[in-house]
Scaffold this motif. Structure first.
Motif, PDB file in Angstrom:
ATOM      1  N   PHE A   1       0.858  -1.186   0.000  1.00  0.00           N
ATOM      2  CA  PHE A   1       0.000   0.000   0.000  1.00  0.00           C
ATOM      3  C   PHE A   1       0.889   1.229   0.000  1.00  0.00           C
ATOM      4  O   PHE A   1       1.722   1.384   0.893  1.00  0.00           O
ATOM      5  CB  PHE A   1      -0.911   0.017   1.234  1.00  0.00           C
ATOM      6  CG  PHE A   1      -1.892  -1.121   1.268  1.00  0.00           C
ATOM      7  CD1 PHE A   1      -2.909  -1.221   0.322  1.00  0.00           C
ATOM      8  CD2 PHE A   1      -1.797  -2.103   2.249  1.00  0.00           C
ATOM      9  CE1 PHE A   1      -3.819  -2.271   0.356  1.00  0.00           C
ATOM     10  CE2 PHE A   1      -2.706  -3.155   2.286  1.00  0.00           C
ATOM     11  CZ  PHE A   1      -3.721  -3.236   1.338  1.00  0.00           C
TER      12      PHE A   1
ATOM     13  N   ARG B   1       4.425   0.739   0.748  1.00  0.00           N
ATOM     14  CA  ARG B   1       4.745   0.017   1.980  1.00  0.00           C
ATOM     15  C   ARG B   1       4.398  -1.464   1.784  1.00  0.00           C
ATOM     16  O   ARG B   1       3.260  -1.800   1.462  1.00  0.00           O
ATOM     17  CB  ARG B   1       3.933   0.593   3.144  1.00  0.00           C
ATOM     18  CG  ARG B   1       4.275  -0.012   4.496  1.00  0.00           C
ATOM     19  CD  ARG B   1       3.700   0.846   5.622  1.00  0.00           C
ATOM     20  NE  ARG B   1       2.252   0.770   5.714  1.00  0.00           N
ATOM     21  CZ  ARG B   1       1.602   0.016   6.586  1.00  0.00           C
ATOM     22  NH1 ARG B   1       2.269  -0.711   7.465  1.00  0.00           N
ATOM     23  NH2 ARG B   1       0.297   0.000   6.611  1.00  0.00           N
TER      24      ARG B   1
ATOM     25  N   ILE C   1       3.339  -4.968   2.918  1.00  0.00           N
ATOM     26  CA  ILE C   1       2.681  -5.642   4.036  1.00  0.00           C
ATOM     27  C   ILE C   1       3.222  -7.072   4.132  1.00  0.00           C
ATOM     28  O   ILE C   1       3.600  -7.535   5.193  1.00  0.00           O
ATOM     29  CB  ILE C   1       1.142  -5.661   3.867  1.00  0.00           C
ATOM     30  CG1 ILE C   1       0.610  -4.246   3.603  1.00  0.00           C
ATOM     31  CG2 ILE C   1       0.478  -6.304   5.084  1.00  0.00           C
ATOM     32  CD1 ILE C   1       0.922  -3.237   4.691  1.00  0.00           C
TER      33      ILE C   1
ATOM     34  N   GLY D   1      -0.305 -12.414  14.236  1.00  0.00           N
ATOM     35  CA  GLY D   1      -0.699 -11.337  15.136  1.00  0.00           C
ATOM     36  C   GLY D   1      -1.462 -10.233  14.410  1.00  0.00           C
ATOM     37  O   GLY D   1      -1.540 -10.208  13.182  1.00  0.00           O
ATOM     38  N   SER D   2      -1.987  -9.332  15.196  1.00  0.00           N
ATOM     39  CA  SER D   2      -2.764  -8.222  14.665  1.00  0.00           C
ATOM     40  C   SER D   2      -1.907  -7.370  13.729  1.00  0.00           C
ATOM     41  O   SER D   2      -0.752  -7.076  14.029  1.00  0.00           O
ATOM     42  CB  SER D   2      -3.278  -7.396  15.846  1.00  0.00           C
ATOM     43  OG  SER D   2      -4.031  -6.327  15.380  1.00  0.00           O
ATOM     44  N   GLY D   3      -2.449  -7.025  12.570  1.00  0.00           N
ATOM     45  CA  GLY D   3      -1.755  -6.128  11.643  1.00  0.00           C
ATOM     46  C   GLY D   3      -0.730  -6.782  10.740  1.00  0.00           C
ATOM     47  O   GLY D   3      -0.018  -6.100  10.007  1.00  0.00           O
ATOM     48  N   CYS D   4      -0.646  -8.124  10.738  1.00  0.00           N
ATOM     49  CA  CYS D   4       0.363  -8.793   9.908  1.00  0.00           C
ATOM     50  C   CYS D   4      -0.121  -8.988   8.467  1.00  0.00           C
ATOM     51  O   CYS D   4       0.660  -9.394   7.603  1.00  0.00           O
ATOM     52  CB  CYS D   4       0.777 -10.131  10.512  1.00  0.00           C
ATOM     53  SG  CYS D   4      -0.529 -11.353  10.502  1.00  0.00           S
ATOM     54  N   GLY D   5      -1.400  -8.716   8.226  1.00  0.00           N
ATOM     55  CA  GLY D   5      -1.887  -8.789   6.841  1.00  0.00           C
ATOM     56  C   GLY D   5      -2.845  -9.937   6.550  1.00  0.00           C
ATOM     57  O   GLY D   5      -3.078 -10.268   5.388  1.00  0.00           O
ATOM     58  N   LYS D   6      -3.448 -10.521   7.582  1.00  0.00           N
ATOM     59  CA  LYS D   6      -4.358 -11.658   7.380  1.00  0.00           C
ATOM     60  C   LYS D   6      -5.568 -11.246   6.539  1.00  0.00           C
ATOM     61  O   LYS D   6      -5.902 -11.915   5.563  1.00  0.00           O
ATOM     62  CB  LYS D   6      -4.827 -12.218   8.735  1.00  0.00           C
ATOM     63  CG  LYS D   6      -3.693 -12.691   9.631  1.00  0.00           C
ATOM     64  CD  LYS D   6      -4.209 -13.290  10.932  1.00  0.00           C
ATOM     65  CE  LYS D   6      -4.969 -12.313  11.817  1.00  0.00           C
ATOM     66  NZ  LYS D   6      -4.149 -11.153  12.289  1.00  0.00           N
ATOM     67  N   SER D   7      -6.217 -10.157   6.945  1.00  0.00           N
ATOM     68  CA  SER D   7      -7.394  -9.712   6.189  1.00  0.00           C
ATOM     69  C   SER D   7      -6.994  -9.253   4.786  1.00  0.00           C
ATOM     70  O   SER D   7      -7.723  -9.478   3.817  1.00  0.00           O
ATOM     71  CB  SER D   7      -8.109  -8.577   6.922  1.00  0.00           C
ATOM     72  OG  SER D   7      -8.618  -9.020   8.159  1.00  0.00           O
ATOM     73  N   THR D   8      -5.819  -8.628   4.701  1.00  0.00           N
ATOM     74  CA  THR D   8      -5.321  -8.192   3.391  1.00  0.00           C
ATOM     75  C   THR D   8      -5.119  -9.384   2.462  1.00  0.00           C
ATOM     76  O   THR D   8      -5.491  -9.346   1.281  1.00  0.00           O
ATOM     77  CB  THR D   8      -3.996  -7.424   3.570  1.00  0.00           C
ATOM     78  OG1 THR D   8      -4.249  -6.278   4.388  1.00  0.00           O
ATOM     79  CG2 THR D   8      -3.416  -6.981   2.253  1.00  0.00           C
TER      80      THR D   8
ATOM     81  N   TYR E   1      -8.490  -6.990  -3.790  1.00  0.00           N
ATOM     82  CA  TYR E   1      -7.252  -6.258  -4.025  1.00  0.00           C
ATOM     83  C   TYR E   1      -6.477  -6.959  -5.138  1.00  0.00           C
ATOM     84  O   TYR E   1      -6.441  -8.187  -5.179  1.00  0.00           O
ATOM     85  CB  TYR E   1      -6.360  -6.253  -2.768  1.00  0.00           C
ATOM     86  CG  TYR E   1      -6.885  -5.428  -1.606  1.00  0.00           C
ATOM     87  CD1 TYR E   1      -7.795  -4.399  -1.790  1.00  0.00           C
ATOM     88  CD2 TYR E   1      -6.424  -5.680  -0.320  1.00  0.00           C
ATOM     89  CE1 TYR E   1      -8.250  -3.650  -0.702  1.00  0.00           C
ATOM     90  CE2 TYR E   1      -6.875  -4.931   0.766  1.00  0.00           C
ATOM     91  CZ  TYR E   1      -7.785  -3.920   0.555  1.00  0.00           C
ATOM     92  OH  TYR E   1      -8.226  -3.188   1.622  1.00  0.00           O
TER      93      TYR E   1
END
Ligand code: ADP
Ligand code: MG
Length: 255
Positions: free
Chosen positions: A20, A23, A25, A44-51, A60
């Motif tokens: 993004f 950056r 991910i 963990g949170s913010g590592c890109g699972k949902s992405t 995407y």
């Protein structure tokens, strides 16, 4: 058999990178999801699972690499081909909101109304069958405000199953649920995989869920910007030499 090397890959992710605004991910993400298995994406949170999930269902476009679902390349699909493919996968998002002013049966009827020519009575019948599959046969006439959080998750799964997709994507299905309700949801996912042969791709960071439902998993890591583990979660727990993976599975605190 699900999870065996002979099982056919229904999803192939190859050398996928997500970026993004320059950056990164994650990058170099490569794995297969096999027919009939419960495949878990953890980290963990913010590592890109949902992405990663959003890339897998074509929301995407990959910065690099490719994704193939049921033999079809997701990138470069035209509108009609994309709609046809998206009809064949079901998705329940983390927010997973049901329409508040509609009954559960009406909620499950929405994808049927959008994608089929079924008349209203037939839609209602299908919706009731799907609600029965998730243990909500008696709640078809209730409004979302009248049911518990766990029931809402079940209804979300029923809605994702409305069009009988061979693959279901669930983003953090047990988020916000108490442990007992969460364990019930895990049991439901396993039962649906076993009884219907549905392939599940489940995003979660709940250790208990991963061990209860996962045939195989991958683990993403924010620092590594990519995959740090792949395989049977119980084996990873017992055998991984990666300190981050070990810490996650054994709930150790890293120094
Ligand atoms: N559409 C987007 N635009 C910019 N950044 C995004 C977008 N989607 C996700 N991100 C960023 O990607 C990273 C991973 O997010 P996410 O996939 O939601 O993580 P997870 O689901 O593992 O908690 C976060 O830093 C998030 O801010
Ligand atoms: Mg997420």
């Amino acid at each position: 058999m699900p999870g065996t090397p002979e099982a056919e890959a229904v999803i192939r992710v190859r050398d996928l990178a997500a970026r993004f605004d320059g950056r990164t991910i994650f990058e170099h993400v490569t794995f297969d999801v096999r027919r009939g298995e419960v495949f878990v994406i953890l980290g963990g949170s913010g590592c890109g699972k949902s992405t990663l999930l959003k890339h897998m269902i074509g929301l995407y476009a990959p910065a690099e690499g490719s994704i193939e679902i049921l033999g079809v390349r997701m990138d470069g699909l035209d509108g009609a081909a994309r709609v046809a493919l998206l009809r064949r996968i079901g998705v329940m998002w983390q927010s997973g909101a049901l329409f508040g002013s509609s009954t559960l049966a009406e909620n499950i009827g929405v994808p049927l109304e959008e994608h089929t020519d079924l008349p209203a009575e037939a839609r209602d019948m299908v919706a009731r069958v799907k609600l029965g599959l998730v243990g909500l046969a008696d709640a078809a006439g209730r409004l979302p405000a009248e049911i518990s959080g766990g029931m809402a998750k079940r209804a979300g799964i029923a809605r994702a199953m409305a069009l009988d997709p061979p693959i279901l994507f669930l983003d953090e299905p047990s988020a916000g649920l108490d442990p007992i309700t969460s364990a019930g949801l895990d049991a439901l996912i396993r039962q649906l995989a076993r009884d219907l042969g549905t392939t599940f791709v489940v995003v979660t960071h709940e250790l208990q869920s991963i061990l209860a439902i996962g045939d195989r998993c991958i683990m993403l890591d924010k620092e590594a910007k990519g995959m740090i583990a792949e395989g049977d979660p119980r084996r990873l727990r017992d055998e991984s030499r990666n300190p981050v993976v070990r810490a996650f599975f054994r709930r150790e605190v890293l120094a």
